[in-house]
Every structure is written in structure tokens, then in C-alpha cells.
Design a protein around this motif. Structure first.
Motif, mmCIF file in Angstrom:
data_model
loop_
_atom_site.group_PDB
_atom_site.id
_atom_site.type_symbol
_atom_site.label_atom_id
_atom_site.label_comp_id
_atom_site.label_asym_id
_atom_site.label_seq_id
_atom_site.Cartn_x
_atom_site.Cartn_y
_atom_site.Cartn_z
ATOM 1 N N THR A 1 0.830 -1.208 0.000
ATOM 2 C CA THR A 1 0.000 0.000 0.000
ATOM 3 C C THR A 1 0.862 1.255 0.000
ATOM 4 N N ARG B 1 0.683 4.324 -2.779
ATOM 5 C CA ARG B 1 0.451 5.712 -2.392
ATOM 6 C C ARG B 1 1.635 6.605 -2.752
ATOM 7 N N PHE C 1 -9.661 2.834 -2.821
ATOM 8 C CA PHE C 1 -9.117 2.454 -1.522
ATOM 9 C C PHE C 1 -9.684 1.128 -1.028
ATOM 10 N N GLN C 2 -8.978 0.559 -0.061
ATOM 11 C CA GLN C 2 -9.351 -0.739 0.490
ATOM 12 C C GLN C 2 -10.671 -0.686 1.254
ATOM 13 N N ASP C 3 -10.845 0.324 2.074
ATOM 14 C CA ASP C 3 -12.038 0.437 2.908
ATOM 15 C C ASP C 3 -13.095 1.258 2.177
ATOM 16 N N SER D 1 -13.271 5.521 3.082
ATOM 17 C CA SER D 1 -12.764 6.408 2.034
ATOM 18 C C SER D 1 -13.826 7.379 1.515
ATOM 19 N N LEU D 2 -15.065 7.251 2.014
ATOM 20 C CA LEU D 2 -16.143 8.139 1.575
ATOM 21 C C LEU D 2 -16.533 9.073 2.722
ATOM 22 N N ASN D 3 -16.729 10.326 2.406
ATOM 23 C CA ASN D 3 -17.116 11.316 3.416
ATOM 24 C C ASN D 3 -18.556 11.042 3.864
ATOM 25 N N GLN E 1 -18.155 0.385 -2.677
ATOM 26 C CA GLN E 1 -16.972 0.249 -3.522
ATOM 27 C C GLN E 1 -17.278 0.682 -4.951
ATOM 28 N N GLY F 1 -16.826 4.297 -4.927
ATOM 29 C CA GLY F 1 -15.404 4.630 -4.976
ATOM 30 C C GLY F 1 -14.835 4.498 -6.380
ATOM 31 N N ASP G 1 -6.212 -0.541 -4.443
ATOM 32 C CA ASP G 1 -5.560 -0.966 -3.204
ATOM 33 C C ASP G 1 -6.463 -1.944 -2.440
#
Length: 338
Positions: free
Chosen positions: A65, A69, A108-110, A114-116, A171, A174, A189
Motif C-alpha cells: 500500500t 500511495r 481504496f481498500q475500505d 474512504s467516503l465522506n 466500492q 469509490g 488498493d
């Protein structure tokens, strides 16, 4: 909608990483001097061709990761070079890099973290369109609807918040955000590791369909070798901050050379309870990246380790066409003498 990207003939690679290093300093004492460093990525080199899926695999904590990045300049590199379509990313100023980010995105993985949580889906996907001035404010809503449709969601999802969706749907959001800017290159990721197995296949198929439709190039980071076999064109195996083997996926799965690769592949589940397998069990734990072993970093767990392995770092060599490995015993393993 995203536009299918044209491959420029005179550019051999989409991405080329040259001896990339990322160390995290550790400070101590009254003056907070640097007393040591965590060697998360320690001299990594590889290339990714246009339109392919290049997978990076390895155990948790090996630096996968961090590498992804650092390539995108989300983390500042200690040293090394990253070339995107022949242009050195580390030489770009902030304004130039901001423009380049339209072409490079990350999933992103999560999918929830990763989202507001305070923004609707329409705002999450529309924000980069406004920031980078891809479309006018009046056209943002229509553009977001088109992107949601591409990833399998509907326009009524625009007014909802992330907590109202399942993991697979998050996801997809994302992925939609990564597509919004007509990106060419996407770092994935561990995009399915947090999802149920039944949902994983849906997301993987979606990524494959989007790649075919829009000519995308992926850096796919994961620890799941069964997923890698399904999605990849080429695979690199990473151990303790270094890449130890890299090859076409068919070549890697049929003829692994590095002992670490052999151990990883021997642990991949096979859907046949009667199948007999030669399991390679690694002894001990992964050493700390704070004080990695001298010589070959894998020698503390390797069944083939010699005195040379303990003191001399193996060279990165092309043992077969387009099959690279860093191992002192590579020739003997290839010949079946070990």
C-alpha cells in the motif's frame, strides 16, 4: 462519460518505477534526532504496460500500500523516480501534479472509510468534477448520473449518504469517483478484501468490464493470490519492502522460482478436497522493516538459504524471458537441483 484512452505508440510503458524508496524516520532523544527508519519500500523497480493489470502481492506489512500511495505522490518518496507516460512525476510542481491527478486515481481498500459520511453520493462524485473543472456546474448532475449508471447504480442513489449502502455498493461509488476524471491509470488498493466473497466477483468483473470499455491500466494491490490469478496480466511478489519475483501470471503460477513465491502459491486454496499438494510452510514471522536482515531479506525463513544469502543481497536478474527474480539459488531451483 469517461472517454476511451488512446495508447501513444512511442511510449513504451504507462508507468515506470525506478529504484523507489520510502523510509519513515524514527526520532528519539531530547533533540528528536533521527535514530532509525522504517524501510517500508526499499529500492523497488518495475514497469506497467498500457492497458494491462499489474498485480502486486505479498504478506500484510510488506509495503504494498505504501508503494501505491508513493507512486501517486499521496506520500512523499525518500528517493527514486516514477515516470508516467515518460514524464517524471517527482519533478512536477503542485499545479502540474494537480493536472496530472486527473489521469491517475486510486480505489481504496475500505469502501466506507474512504467516503465522506457527511456528503451525498452525488456530491462525492461531483466534487472532483468541479475542483478540476471537467464540466460546468450545470452539467455536473447529468455527468454523475452517467457515471453511476456505468458502475451499476441508479440516479436515485445520488441523494443518499454512504451509510445507506452495502459494502459492494460503496466500492462501486469509490470506483465511480475514480472514473469521474477520465483517468487512465487506477491504483486498486485491495479493492475487494473488505467485501463478502459473493460480492468480490461482482466488483472484479466490473473492473474488468471498465478496463475493456475505457482502456484503463490497473496497479492491483492484494494479498489474495486466487484473485490475482483471475484479474492479472503480470504479477510482482513483494517481501519486506522489495520485489523478489515478477513474471506473466501464467508463468508465475506454473513455474515459481523464488522460495517465497513458492510458499505463497502452495497456500492458495484448491476447490478439490482430494487434491494432494506439497505445502511449503514458512517458519517464523516476517522480520521488522525497522531492522531488516542483512543479505537476502528472506534468508531467515528460506529452506534454501546459504551463507552467501546471509551476507550478500541477491541481484535482480531476468532468469527467463520477462521473468525476473532476486535469488542466489534461482539457477539451481530452475534446474530442479534443490
Amino acid at each position: 462519460m469517461a472517454i476511451k484512452q488512446e495508447i501513444v505508440p512511442n511510449q513504451k510503458y504507462m508507468l515506470k518505477v525506478d529504484n523507489l524508496v520510502k523510509h519513515y524516520p524514527i526520532r528519539g532523544g531530547l533533540l528528536r534526532r533521527v535514530v532509525n527508519s522504517v524501510k517500508a519500500v526499499d529500492g523497488v523497480s518495475f514497469f506497467i504496460r498500457h492497458g494491462e493489470t499489474f498485480s502486486l502481492v505479498g504478506e500484510s506489512g510488506c509495503g504494498k500500500t505504501t508503494l501505491g500511495r508513493t507512486i501517486l505522490r499521496l506520500t512523499k518518496a525518500t528517493s527514486g523516480k516514477v515516470y508516467f507516460e515518460g514524464e517524471d512525476l517527482f519533478n512536477l510542481d503542485s499545479s502540474e501534479m494537480r493536472q496530472k491527478r486527473c489521469e491517475m486515481q486510486i480505489v481504496f481498500q475500505d469502501p466506507f472509510g474512504s467516503l465522506n459520511p457527511r456528503m451525498t453520493v452525488g456530491d462525492i462524485i461531483g466534487e472532483p468534477l468541479i475542483v478540476h473543472e471537467i464540466v460546468s456546474r450545470n452539467e455536473v448532475q447529468n455527468r454523475v448520473k452517467e457515471i453511476l449508471e456505468v458502475v451499476g447504480l441508479s440516479d436515485y442513489h445520488m441523494s443518499r449518504y454512504p451509510h445507506e449502502f452495502s459494502g459492494g455498493q460503496r466500492q462501486r461509488i469509490g470506483i465511480a469517483r475514480a472514473l469521474a476524471l477520465n483517468s487512465k491509470f487506477i491504483v486498486c488498493d485491495e479493492p475487494v478484501s473488505a467485501l463478502d466473497v459473493s460480492i468480490q466477483s461482482q466488483i472484479l468483473n466490473l473492473l474488468a468490464d471498465l478496463q475493456d470499455e475505457f482502456g484503463l491500466t490497473y496497479l492491483f494491490i492484494t494479498h489474495d493470490l486466487s484473485v490475482v490469478k483471475h484479474v492479472s496480466d503480470r504479477v510482482a511478489v513483494m517481501y519486506l519492502g522489495k520485489i523478489v519475483e515478477m513474471a506473466d501470471k501464467h508463468e508465475l503460477y506454473s513455474s515459481p522460482i523464488h522460495p517465497y513465491t513458492q510458499a505463497l502459491l502452495s497456500a492458495v486454496p484448491v476447490p478439490n478436497p482430494e487434491a494432494k499438494r506439497n505445502r511449503v510452510v514458512l517458519e517464523g514471522d516476517v522480520p521488522s522493516p525497522l531492522n531488516p536482515p542483512s543479505g537476502c531479506r528472506f534468508h531467515t525463513r528460506c529452506i534454501y538459504a546459504t551463507e552467501k544469502c546471509k551476507v550478500e543481497e541477491p541481484i535482480w536478474q531476468e532468469i527467463k524471458p520477462d521473468h525476473f527474480v532476486a535469488c542466489h539459488e534461482a539457477e539451481n531451483i530452475l534446474k530442479g537441483q534443490l
